[in-house]
Design a protein around this motif. Structure first.
Motif, PDB file in Angstrom:
ATOM      1  N   PHE A   1      41.328  34.687  41.881  1.00 58.35           N
ATOM      2  CA  PHE A   1      41.827  34.114  43.239  1.00 58.35           C
ATOM      3  C   PHE A   1      42.600  34.704  43.717  1.00 58.35           C
ATOM      4  CE2 PHE A   1      44.806  31.179  45.152  1.00 58.35           C
ATOM      5  CZ  PHE A   1      43.950  30.498  46.080  1.00 58.35           C
ATOM      6  N   ILE A   2      42.744  35.154  44.886  1.00 65.76           N
ATOM      7  CA  ILE A   2      43.561  35.971  45.669  1.00 65.76           C
ATOM      8  C   ILE A   2      44.243  35.077  47.097  1.00 65.76           C
ATOM      9  CG2 ILE A   2      43.951  38.250  47.016  1.00 65.76           C
ATOM     10  CD1 ILE A   2      41.694  39.574  45.213  1.00 65.76           C
ATOM     11  N   GLU A   3      45.437  35.013  46.962  1.00 68.17           N
ATOM     12  CA  GLU A   3      45.942  34.317  48.001  1.00 68.17           C
ATOM     13  C   GLU A   3      46.378  34.969  49.527  1.00 68.17           C
ATOM     14  OE1 GLU A   3      48.647  30.361  47.248  1.00 68.17           O
ATOM     15  OE2 GLU A   3      49.619  32.206  46.440  1.00 68.17           O
ATOM     16  N   ASN A   4      46.869  34.648  50.212  1.00 66.25           N
ATOM     17  CA  ASN A   4      47.101  35.101  51.664  1.00 66.25           C
ATOM     18  C   ASN A   4      47.960  36.474  51.850  1.00 66.25           C
ATOM     19  OD1 ASN A   4      45.525  33.794  53.709  1.00 66.25           O
ATOM     20  ND2 ASN A   4      46.540  32.039  52.960  1.00 66.25           N
ATOM     21  N   ASP A   5      49.051  36.433  51.196  1.00 65.93           N
ATOM     22  CA  ASP A   5      50.274  37.340  51.485  1.00 65.93           C
ATOM     23  C   ASP A   5      50.160  38.038  50.160  1.00 65.93           C
ATOM     24  OD1 ASP A   5      52.360  38.892  52.212  1.00 65.93           O
ATOM     25  OD2 ASP A   5      53.730  37.443  51.296  1.00 65.93           O
ATOM     26  N   VAL A   6      49.049  38.838  50.346  1.00 64.30           N
ATOM     27  CA  VAL A   6      48.593  39.848  49.216  1.00 64.30           C
ATOM     28  C   VAL A   6      48.166  41.137  49.523  1.00 64.30           C
ATOM     29  CG1 VAL A   6      47.062  40.199  47.322  1.00 64.30           C
ATOM     30  CG2 VAL A   6      48.127  37.939  47.651  1.00 64.30           C
ATOM     31  N   ILE A   7      48.534  42.136  48.999  1.00 66.00           N
ATOM     32  CA  ILE A   7      47.783  43.556  49.692  1.00 66.00           C
ATOM     33  C   ILE A   7      47.482  44.300  48.276  1.00 66.00           C
ATOM     34  CG2 ILE A   7      48.429  45.833  50.514  1.00 66.00           C
ATOM     35  CD1 ILE A   7      50.822  44.414  52.338  1.00 66.00           C
ATOM     36  N   ILE A   8      46.525  44.775  48.203  1.00 60.00           N
ATOM     37  CA  ILE A   8      45.951  45.381  47.100  1.00 60.00           C
ATOM     38  C   ILE A   8      45.359  46.808  47.613  1.00 60.00           C
ATOM     39  CG2 ILE A   8      44.197  45.480  45.394  1.00 60.00           C
ATOM     40  CD1 ILE A   8      44.248  42.237  45.521  1.00 60.00           C
ATOM     41  N   GLY A   9      45.864  47.712  46.891  1.00 54.85           N
ATOM     42  CA  GLY A   9      45.610  49.264  47.247  1.00 54.85           C
ATOM     43  C   GLY A   9      43.950  49.712  46.740  1.00 54.85           C
ATOM     44  N   ASP A  10      43.869  50.880  46.804  1.00 54.11           N
ATOM     45  CA  ASP A  10      42.520  51.412  46.596  1.00 54.11           C
ATOM     46  C   ASP A  10      42.309  51.545  45.036  1.00 54.11           C
ATOM     47  OD1 ASP A  10      41.954  51.597  49.198  1.00 54.11           O
ATOM     48  OD2 ASP A  10      42.841  54.044  49.335  1.00 54.11           O
ATOM     49  N   ASN A  11      41.309  51.460  44.641  1.00 55.24           N
ATOM     50  CA  ASN A  11      40.752  51.875  43.280  1.00 55.24           C
ATOM     51  C   ASN A  11      41.447  50.881  42.326  1.00 55.24           C
ATOM     52  OD1 ASN A  11      39.226  54.214  43.830  1.00 55.24           O
ATOM     53  ND2 ASN A  11      41.339  55.082  44.192  1.00 55.24           N
ATOM     54  N   VAL A  12      41.359  49.457  42.266  1.00 61.96           N
ATOM     55  CA  VAL A  12      42.125  48.761  41.608  1.00 61.96           C
ATOM     56  C   VAL A  12      40.933  48.097  41.075  1.00 61.96           C
ATOM     57  CG1 VAL A  12      43.590  46.575  41.642  1.00 61.96           C
ATOM     58  CG2 VAL A  12      44.168  48.414  43.013  1.00 61.96           C
TER      59      VAL A  12
ATOM     60  N   ILE B   1      40.642  44.337  38.828  1.00 59.04           N
ATOM     61  CA  ILE B   1      41.145  42.968  38.372  1.00 59.04           C
ATOM     62  C   ILE B   1      40.099  42.265  37.531  1.00 59.04           C
ATOM     63  CG2 ILE B   1      42.078  40.708  39.257  1.00 59.04           C
ATOM     64  CD1 ILE B   1      43.003  42.245  41.765  1.00 59.04           C
ATOM     65  N   LYS B   2      40.496  41.974  36.294  1.00 54.69           N
ATOM     66  CA  LYS B   2      39.420  41.537  35.146  1.00 54.69           C
ATOM     67  C   LYS B   2      39.511  40.125  35.524  1.00 54.69           C
ATOM     68  CE  LYS B   2      37.640  45.084  33.161  1.00 54.69           C
ATOM     69  NZ  LYS B   2      36.135  45.133  33.167  1.00 54.69           N
ATOM     70  N   PRO B   3      38.535  39.225  34.929  1.00 53.75           N
ATOM     71  CA  PRO B   3      38.343  37.861  35.295  1.00 53.75           C
ATOM     72  C   PRO B   3      39.528  37.081  34.718  1.00 53.75           C
ATOM     73  CG  PRO B   3      36.388  38.818  34.174  1.00 53.75           C
ATOM     74  CD  PRO B   3      37.321  39.774  33.933  1.00 53.75           C
ATOM     75  N   GLY B   4      39.616  35.710  35.686  1.00 55.40           N
ATOM     76  CA  GLY B   4      40.461  34.795  34.962  1.00 55.40           C
ATOM     77  C   GLY B   4      42.010  35.154  35.437  1.00 55.40           C
ATOM     78  N   VAL B   5      42.167  36.115  36.759  1.00 51.77           N
ATOM     79  CA  VAL B   5      43.564  36.409  37.120  1.00 51.77           C
ATOM     80  C   VAL B   5      43.814  35.810  38.600  1.00 51.77           C
ATOM     81  CG1 VAL B   5      44.867  38.353  37.812  1.00 51.77           C
ATOM     82  CG2 VAL B   5      43.307  38.679  36.086  1.00 51.77           C
ATOM     83  N   GLN B   6      44.994  35.130  38.791  1.00 50.35           N
ATOM     84  CA  GLN B   6      45.415  34.531  40.086  1.00 50.35           C
ATOM     85  C   GLN B   6      46.398  35.625  40.693  1.00 50.35           C
ATOM     86  OE1 GLN B   6      45.683  32.159  37.127  1.00 50.35           O
ATOM     87  NE2 GLN B   6      43.432  32.019  37.598  1.00 50.35           N
ATOM     88  N   ILE B   7      46.155  36.030  42.066  1.00 49.06           N
ATOM     89  CA  ILE B   7      47.010  37.048  42.602  1.00 49.06           C
ATOM     90  C   ILE B   7      47.565  36.097  43.603  1.00 49.06           C
ATOM     91  CG2 ILE B   7      47.194  39.223  43.945  1.00 49.06           C
ATOM     92  CD1 ILE B   7      46.217  39.527  41.036  1.00 49.06           C
ATOM     93  N   TRP B   8      48.846  35.617  43.464  1.00 51.59           N
ATOM     94  CA  TRP B   8      49.573  34.994  44.440  1.00 51.59           C
ATOM     95  C   TRP B   8      50.406  35.475  45.439  1.00 51.59           C
ATOM     96  CZ3 TRP B   8      47.630  30.292  43.006  1.00 51.59           C
ATOM     97  CH2 TRP B   8      47.346  30.252  41.566  1.00 51.59           C
ATOM     98  N   ASP B   9      50.696  34.695  46.574  1.00 46.32           N
ATOM     99  CA  ASP B   9      51.498  35.336  47.631  1.00 46.32           C
ATOM    100  C   ASP B   9      52.638  35.963  47.023  1.00 46.32           C
ATOM    101  OD1 ASP B   9      49.789  34.177  49.691  1.00 46.32           O
ATOM    102  OD2 ASP B   9      50.966  32.320  49.863  1.00 46.32           O
ATOM    103  N   GLY B  10      52.808  37.086  47.659  1.00 40.58           N
ATOM    104  CA  GLY B  10      54.096  38.085  47.585  1.00 40.58           C
ATOM    105  C   GLY B  10      53.647  39.280  46.714  1.00 40.58           C
ATOM    106  N   LEU B  11      52.581  39.183  46.070  1.00 39.30           N
ATOM    107  CA  LEU B  11      52.160  40.347  45.017  1.00 39.30           C
ATOM    108  C   LEU B  11      51.676  41.504  46.064  1.00 39.30           C
ATOM    109  CD1 LEU B  11      51.826  38.173  42.884  1.00 39.30           C
ATOM    110  CD2 LEU B  11      50.511  40.169  41.963  1.00 39.30           C
ATOM    111  N   ARG B  12      52.062  42.843  45.447  1.00 34.65           N
ATOM    112  CA  ARG B  12      51.787  44.184  46.077  1.00 34.65           C
ATOM    113  C   ARG B  12      51.462  44.975  44.983  1.00 34.65           C
ATOM    114  NH1 ARG B  12      52.312  40.913  49.313  1.00 34.65           N
ATOM    115  NH2 ARG B  12      53.689  40.887  51.449  1.00 34.65           N
ATOM    116  N   ILE B  13      49.975  45.348  45.030  1.00 35.97           N
ATOM    117  CA  ILE B  13      49.273  46.127  43.922  1.00 35.97           C
ATOM    118  C   ILE B  13      48.968  47.505  44.481  1.00 35.97           C
ATOM    119  CG2 ILE B  13      47.382  46.123  42.460  1.00 35.97           C
ATOM    120  CD1 ILE B  13      47.490  43.188  42.528  1.00 35.97           C
ATOM    121  N   GLU B  14      49.429  48.444  44.058  1.00 39.47           N
ATOM    122  CA  GLU B  14      49.301  49.760  44.704  1.00 39.47           C
ATOM    123  C   GLU B  14      47.937  50.332  43.985  1.00 39.47           C
ATOM    124  OE1 GLU B  14      52.859  52.222  44.428  1.00 39.47           O
ATOM    125  OE2 GLU B  14      53.951  50.856  45.622  1.00 39.47           O
TER     126      GLU B  14
END
Length: 153
Positions: free
Chosen positions: A44-55, A57-70
């Motif tokens: 699950f990935i919320e709205n205020d999320v930025i995920i970079g290239d070549n990332v 994310i394995k099963p069962g992860v929630q990416i909440w507002d405010g996360l920045r993944i390079e």
């Protein structure tokens, strides 16, 4: 070309090329996801999320507002992120905590990452660890609470 499984609910159009989204994943409309990512099932990935290239994310992860993944980050299965220091039902903070996962970092399965911290470039977080403070670049951290074990290359 992207591959978005027909059993996922992807509301954003901000997905880079060659990104895969597997079944039973939900991505909200304002999320931004880079190129060549692998978003596994039950993510699950919320709205205020930025995920970079070549990332990955394995099963069962929630990416909440405010996360920045390079770029080049690995997030293991069932990793838990938080974004609100004092959560209450139906009471939202003025602003969610921002958590930054720097380039090349890896987070092991079932780790918990508290909100408002930074995990440094190429850092490794051991499976099941609870990260309560910033992790510098190129360090291995494990345990509850997580602590530095050694420097890594």
């Amino acid at each position: 070309m992207n591959r978005i499984h027909s059993l996922s609910d992807v509301q954003t159009t901000n997905i880079g090329i060659d990104t895969f989204v597997w079944q039973f994943s939900i991505i909200l409309k304002n999320a931004v996801i880079g190129n060549n990512c692998n978003i596994n099932c039950h993510v699950f990935i919320e709205n205020d999320v930025i995920i970079g290239d070549n990332v990955t994310i394995k099963p069962g992860v929630q990416i909440w507002d405010g996360l920045r993944i390079e770029d080049n980050v690995f997030i293991g299965p069932n990793v838990t992120f938080t974004n609100d220091r004092y959560p209450r039902s139906k009471k939202y903070p003025e602003e969610f905590q921002q958590t930054i996962i720097k380039k090349g970092a890896s987070i092991g399965a079932n780790a918990t990452i508290l909100g408002g911290i930074t995990i440094g470039t190429n850092a490794l977080i051991g499976a099941g660890s609870v990260v309560t403070k910033d992790v510098p670049a190129n360090e291995l951290w494990v345990g509850n609470p997580a602590r530095k074990i050694k420097n890594i290359e």
